[in-house]
Design a protein around this motif. Structure first.
Motif, PDB file in Angstrom:
ATOM      1  N   THR A 159       0.849  -1.197   0.000  1.00 21.63           N
ATOM      2  CA  THR A 159       0.000   0.000   0.000  1.00 21.63           C
ATOM      3  C   THR A 159       0.881   1.243   0.000  1.00 21.63           C
ATOM      4  OG1 THR A 159      -1.666  -1.188   1.275  1.00 21.63           O
ATOM      5  CG2 THR A 159      -1.883   1.202   1.208  1.00 21.63           C
ATOM      6  N   PHE A 160       1.903   1.232   0.858  1.00 22.09           N
ATOM      7  CA  PHE A 160       2.772   2.407   0.919  1.00 22.09           C
ATOM      8  C   PHE A 160       3.524   2.619  -0.393  1.00 22.09           C
ATOM      9  CE2 PHE A 160       6.990   4.154   1.330  1.00 22.09           C
ATOM     10  CZ  PHE A 160       6.628   5.468   1.604  1.00 22.09           C
ATOM     11  N   VAL A 161       4.070   1.561  -0.947  1.00 19.54           N
ATOM     12  CA  VAL A 161       4.841   1.696  -2.195  1.00 19.54           C
ATOM     13  C   VAL A 161       3.933   2.196  -3.331  1.00 19.54           C
ATOM     14  CG1 VAL A 161       6.073   0.374  -3.977  1.00 19.54           C
ATOM     15  CG2 VAL A 161       6.634   0.055  -1.557  1.00 19.54           C
ATOM     16  N   SER A 162       2.713   1.685  -3.355  1.00 20.86           N
ATOM     17  CA  SER A 162       1.760   2.133  -4.366  1.00 20.86           C
ATOM     18  C   SER A 162       1.431   3.610  -4.153  1.00 20.86           C
ATOM     19  CB  SER A 162       0.493   1.273  -4.265  1.00 20.86           C
ATOM     20  OG  SER A 162      -0.409   1.613  -5.266  1.00 20.86           O
ATOM     21  N   LEU A 163       1.247   3.986  -2.899  1.00 21.42           N
ATOM     22  CA  LEU A 163       0.941   5.384  -2.567  1.00 21.42           C
ATOM     23  C   LEU A 163       2.074   6.310  -2.997  1.00 21.42           C
ATOM     24  CD1 LEU A 163      -0.868   7.457  -0.993  1.00 21.42           C
ATOM     25  CD2 LEU A 163       0.492   6.922   1.024  1.00 21.42           C
ATOM     26  N   TRP A 164       3.285   5.875  -2.732  1.00 21.22           N
ATOM     27  CA  TRP A 164       4.443   6.694  -3.086  1.00 21.22           C
ATOM     28  C   TRP A 164       4.477   6.979  -4.592  1.00 21.22           C
ATOM     29  CZ3 TRP A 164       8.011  10.033  -2.247  1.00 21.22           C
ATOM     30  CH2 TRP A 164       9.118  10.111  -3.097  1.00 21.22           C
ATOM     31  N   HIS A 165       4.301   5.937  -5.385  1.00 23.64           N
ATOM     32  CA  HIS A 165       4.313   6.131  -6.841  1.00 23.64           C
ATOM     33  C   HIS A 165       3.182   7.059  -7.280  1.00 23.64           C
ATOM     34  CE1 HIS A 165       6.944   2.550  -6.888  1.00 23.64           C
ATOM     35  NE2 HIS A 165       7.468   3.180  -7.903  1.00 23.64           N
ATOM     36  N   GLU A 278      -3.712   6.834 -15.973  1.00 19.96           N
ATOM     37  CA  GLU A 278      -2.734   5.737 -16.101  1.00 19.96           C
ATOM     38  C   GLU A 278      -2.059   5.437 -14.757  1.00 19.96           C
ATOM     39  OE1 GLU A 278       0.426   7.035 -18.694  1.00 19.96           O
ATOM     40  OE2 GLU A 278       0.998   8.517 -17.202  1.00 19.96           O
ATOM     41  N   SER A 279      -2.038   6.440 -13.846  1.00 22.28           N
ATOM     42  CA  SER A 279      -1.369   6.203 -12.559  1.00 22.28           C
ATOM     43  C   SER A 279      -2.188   5.287 -11.648  1.00 22.28           C
ATOM     44  CB  SER A 279      -1.071   7.527 -11.839  1.00 22.28           C
ATOM     45  OG  SER A 279      -2.258   8.081 -11.319  1.00 22.28           O
ATOM     46  N   LEU A 280      -3.425   4.982 -12.059  1.00 23.71           N
ATOM     47  CA  LEU A 280      -4.248   4.060 -11.270  1.00 23.71           C
ATOM     48  C   LEU A 280      -3.890   2.611 -11.569  1.00 23.71           C
ATOM     49  CD1 LEU A 280      -7.582   5.953 -11.893  1.00 23.71           C
ATOM     50  CD2 LEU A 280      -6.354   5.844  -9.721  1.00 23.71           C
ATOM     51  N   PHE A 281      -3.159   2.426 -12.662  1.00 26.59           N
ATOM     52  CA  PHE A 281      -2.749   1.069 -13.061  1.00 26.59           C
ATOM     53  C   PHE A 281      -1.233   1.062 -13.146  1.00 26.59           C
ATOM     54  CE2 PHE A 281      -6.871   2.044 -14.818  1.00 26.59           C
ATOM     55  CZ  PHE A 281      -7.628   0.929 -14.518  1.00 26.59           C
ATOM     56  N   ARG A 282      -0.573   0.540 -12.155  1.00 26.87           N
ATOM     57  CA  ARG A 282       0.892   0.571 -12.169  1.00 26.87           C
ATOM     58  C   ARG A 282       1.418  -0.826 -12.442  1.00 26.87           C
ATOM     59  NH1 ARG A 282       5.399   0.111  -8.667  1.00 26.87           N
ATOM     60  NH2 ARG A 282       4.016  -0.827  -7.112  1.00 26.87           N
ATOM     61  N   LEU A 283       1.325  -1.708 -11.444  1.00 33.84           N
ATOM     62  CA  LEU A 283       1.866  -3.056 -11.579  1.00 33.84           C
ATOM     63  C   LEU A 283       0.812  -4.112 -11.234  1.00 33.84           C
ATOM     64  CD1 LEU A 283       4.689  -4.372 -12.105  1.00 33.84           C
ATOM     65  CD2 LEU A 283       4.943  -4.447  -9.618  1.00 33.84           C
ATOM     66  N   GLY A 284       0.068  -3.822 -10.165  1.00 35.46           N
ATOM     67  CA  GLY A 284      -1.025  -4.718  -9.776  1.00 35.46           C
ATOM     68  C   GLY A 284      -0.561  -6.071  -9.274  1.00 35.46           C
ATOM     69  N   GLU A 285       0.569  -6.087  -8.559  1.00 33.20           N
ATOM     70  CA  GLU A 285       1.099  -7.361  -8.054  1.00 33.20           C
ATOM     71  C   GLU A 285       1.228  -7.326  -6.530  1.00 33.20           C
ATOM     72  OE1 GLU A 285       1.543 -10.059  -9.639  1.00 33.20           O
ATOM     73  OE2 GLU A 285       1.334  -9.319 -11.690  1.00 33.20           O
ATOM     74  N   VAL A 286       1.398  -8.507  -5.969  1.00 39.59           N
ATOM     75  CA  VAL A 286       1.632  -8.618  -4.526  1.00 39.59           C
ATOM     76  C   VAL A 286       3.133  -8.700  -4.291  1.00 39.59           C
ATOM     77  CG1 VAL A 286       1.280 -10.095  -2.497  1.00 39.59           C
ATOM     78  CG2 VAL A 286      -0.576  -9.788  -4.155  1.00 39.59           C
ATOM     79  N   GLY A 287       3.649  -7.924  -3.352  1.00 42.47           N
ATOM     80  CA  GLY A 287       5.042  -8.094  -2.918  1.00 42.47           C
ATOM     81  C   GLY A 287       6.055  -7.204  -3.605  1.00 42.47           C
ATOM     82  N   ASP A 288       5.590  -6.221  -4.375  1.00 46.46           N
ATOM     83  CA  ASP A 288       6.539  -5.331  -5.065  1.00 46.46           C
ATOM     84  C   ASP A 288       7.360  -4.500  -4.066  1.00 46.46           C
ATOM     85  OD1 ASP A 288       7.697  -4.033  -7.330  1.00 46.46           O
ATOM     86  OD2 ASP A 288       6.365  -2.328  -7.009  1.00 46.46           O
ATOM     87  N   TRP A 289       6.880  -4.438  -2.814  1.00 42.62           N
ATOM     88  CA  TRP A 289       7.586  -3.623  -1.805  1.00 42.62           C
ATOM     89  C   TRP A 289       9.037  -4.041  -1.646  1.00 42.62           C
ATOM     90  CZ3 TRP A 289       9.774  -6.130   2.289  1.00 42.62           C
ATOM     91  CH2 TRP A 289       9.293  -7.393   2.608  1.00 42.62           C
ATOM     92  N   VAL A 290       9.352  -5.326  -1.923  1.00 42.91           N
ATOM     93  CA  VAL A 290      10.749  -5.765  -1.723  1.00 42.91           C
ATOM     94  C   VAL A 290      11.720  -4.962  -2.592  1.00 42.91           C
ATOM     95  CG1 VAL A 290      10.310  -8.160  -0.987  1.00 42.91           C
ATOM     96  CG2 VAL A 290      10.559  -7.648  -3.401  1.00 42.91           C
ATOM     97  N   ASN A 291      11.211  -4.404  -3.668  1.00 43.16           N
ATOM     98  CA  ASN A 291      12.078  -3.625  -4.554  1.00 43.16           C
ATOM     99  C   ASN A 291      12.300  -2.191  -4.079  1.00 43.16           C
ATOM    100  OD1 ASN A 291      12.348  -5.752  -6.486  1.00 43.16           O
ATOM    101  ND2 ASN A 291      10.214  -5.343  -7.049  1.00 43.16           N
ATOM    102  N   TYR A 292      11.628  -1.806  -3.005  1.00 38.46           N
ATOM    103  CA  TYR A 292      11.703  -0.404  -2.562  1.00 38.46           C
ATOM    104  C   TYR A 292      12.086  -0.218  -1.097  1.00 38.46           C
ATOM    105  CZ  TYR A 292       9.565   0.473  -7.034  1.00 38.46           C
ATOM    106  OH  TYR A 292       9.341   0.521  -8.379  1.00 38.46           O
ATOM    107  N   LEU A 293      11.601  -1.098  -0.226  1.00 38.58           N
ATOM    108  CA  LEU A 293      11.827  -0.892   1.205  1.00 38.58           C
ATOM    109  C   LEU A 293      13.122  -1.562   1.647  1.00 38.58           C
ATOM    110  CD1 LEU A 293       8.259  -1.487   2.753  1.00 38.58           C
ATOM    111  CD2 LEU A 293       9.254   0.635   1.894  1.00 38.58           C
ATOM    112  N   THR A 294      13.882  -0.871   2.487  1.00 38.76           N
ATOM    113  CA  THR A 294      15.066  -1.499   3.069  1.00 38.76           C
ATOM    114  C   THR A 294      14.596  -2.501   4.131  1.00 38.76           C
ATOM    115  OG1 THR A 294      15.185   0.125   4.847  1.00 38.76           O
ATOM    116  CG2 THR A 294      16.390   0.663   2.810  1.00 38.76           C
ATOM    117  N   PRO A 295      15.472  -3.425   4.554  1.00 37.73           N
ATOM    118  CA  PRO A 295      15.076  -4.354   5.622  1.00 37.73           C
ATOM    119  C   PRO A 295      14.628  -3.611   6.885  1.00 37.73           C
ATOM    120  CG  PRO A 295      17.117  -5.080   4.591  1.00 37.73           C
ATOM    121  CD  PRO A 295      16.794  -3.757   3.990  1.00 37.73           C
ATOM    122  N   GLN A 296      15.252  -2.466   7.160  1.00 31.80           N
ATOM    123  CA  GLN A 296      14.868  -1.700   8.356  1.00 31.80           C
ATOM    124  C   GLN A 296      13.449  -1.139   8.207  1.00 31.80           C
ATOM    125  OE1 GLN A 296      17.695  -1.407   6.693  1.00 31.80           O
ATOM    126  NE2 GLN A 296      19.349  -1.727   8.155  1.00 31.80           N
TER     127      GLN A 296
END
Ligand code: A3P
Length: 316
Positions: A159-165, A278-296
């Motif tokens: 949700t956060f990663v989607s919001l950021w984009h 077009e910004s309402l349709f980005r990737l539409g997948e589960v787990g994309d956060w791994v590409n953006y969030l650090t482990p912390q």
């Protein structure tokens, strides 16, 4: 004294006073703090008017979601389920030529953002509306009528990663990724705190399962047909065995799928309620956060949501 401290209740305000009331609210960037939630300031006029004037009908269906959890997808699904008898020819389906947000309009942004109170009585029943309103901010008539509420939530990291984009693509933030993340963790996000939005509907749904259905994006992705049936049953328009045999559930899922909607001309350009369509349709997948969030960052969200959701039966 601030102009609207304890003296005047919001429901006593005339439309002309709304502007003064809104500018008296605490702000953070594009958000205003109102009754414990951070509401996008551009929605505030609509939210106040909607709260005061909206009259629910018994047969209404209200879609209430936090932003970026798959609202667009669920709008398409609900519209297709509820109107399936009128749209048997999928080659002429309204979703092919209309963005889902046009077919299931936002009450606050679409109807209540002007001074006149809109007349929504001409909408054929069942009326299908939406907003990002938290449960506590719903108009009283929505809470008290027998109308149905469908809520959707999503793993907070995606949700956060989607919001950021979305914020970046629509010029709605000047903050860094890290700064926006910190705000999200403090509950400062549109219609947030995110956890309160989710928890309030979840708790109400446990008490009123006939009235409120809470769905999870990841589960909808994993078992779409099971959930489509569940939604139709909840809305009291279950799929008949004939419809199932004809493959109607799969037809609706295909029509509403990311790949299908994303490729339609109507969803590729232009704006919907000042958002780039077009910004309402980005990737539409589960787990994309791994590409953006650090482990912390990931751990920080885990810790917050484990604490907030502890003992509620909700998973993040
Ligand atoms: P991502 O940014 O992770 O891709 P909302 O509609 O509440 O604004 O949520 C937007 C998110 O839902 C975006 O997530 C978007 O790609 C995703 N989405 C949009 N249409 C979808 C569909 N038909 N199926 C699945 N996900 C969809």
């Amino acid at each position: 004294d601030p102009p609207f401290s304890d003296h005047l209740q919001e429901d006593e305000l005339t439309p002309d006073q709304n502007g003064d009331f809104i500018s008296s609210l605490p702000t953070a960037g594009f958000l205003s703090q109102y009754r414990g939630f951070w509401i996008t300031t551009r929605s505030m006029q609509g939210v106040l008017s909607l709260q005061k004037h909206f009259q629910a009908q018994e047969t209404d269906i209200q879609m209430m979601t936090p932003p970026k959890v798959g609202t667009t997808w669920l709008k398409a699904i609900l519209f297709a389920i509820v109107n399936r008898k009128h749209n048997l020819d999928l080659q002429k389906h309204p979703l092919l030529t209309n963005n889902p947000h046009i077919l299931v309009p936002y009450l606050d942004l679409h109807f209540y953002n002007q001074k006149e109170v809109p007349d929504l009585t001409f909408f054929p029943s069942p009326r299908l509306f939406s907003a990002h309103l938290p449960y506590t901010l719903l108009p009283t008539s929505v809470k008290h009528s027998t109308c149905k509420i469908v809520h959707l939530y999503r793993n907070p990291k995606d949700t956060f990663v989607s919001l950021w984009h979305f914020l970046k693509n629509n010029g709605r933030t000047t903050d860094s990724f890290e700064g926006t993340f910190d705000e999200f963790c403090q509950g400062v996000s549109s219609f947030g705190p995110y956890w309160d939005h989710v928890l309030n509907y979840w708790k109400e749904s446990l008490e009123k399962p006939q009235k409120i259905l809470c769905l999870r994006y990841e589960e909808l992705k994993e078992q779409p047909s099971t959930h489509l049936k569940k939604i139709a049953e909840f809305l009291e328009c279950p799929f008949s065995s004939e419809e199932e045999t004809k493959g109607m559930i799969n037809d609706i899922l295909r029509l509403c799928s990311f790949d299908y909607l994303n490729k339609l001309e109507v969803n590729k350009s232009g704006t919907t309620h000042n958002m780039k369509t077009e910004s309402l349709f980005r990737l539409g997948e589960v787990g994309d956060w791994v590409n953006y969030l650090t482990p912390q960052m990931s751990k920080k969200l885990d810790d917050i949501f484990k604490e907030k959701f502890h003992g509620t039966g909700l998973t993040c």
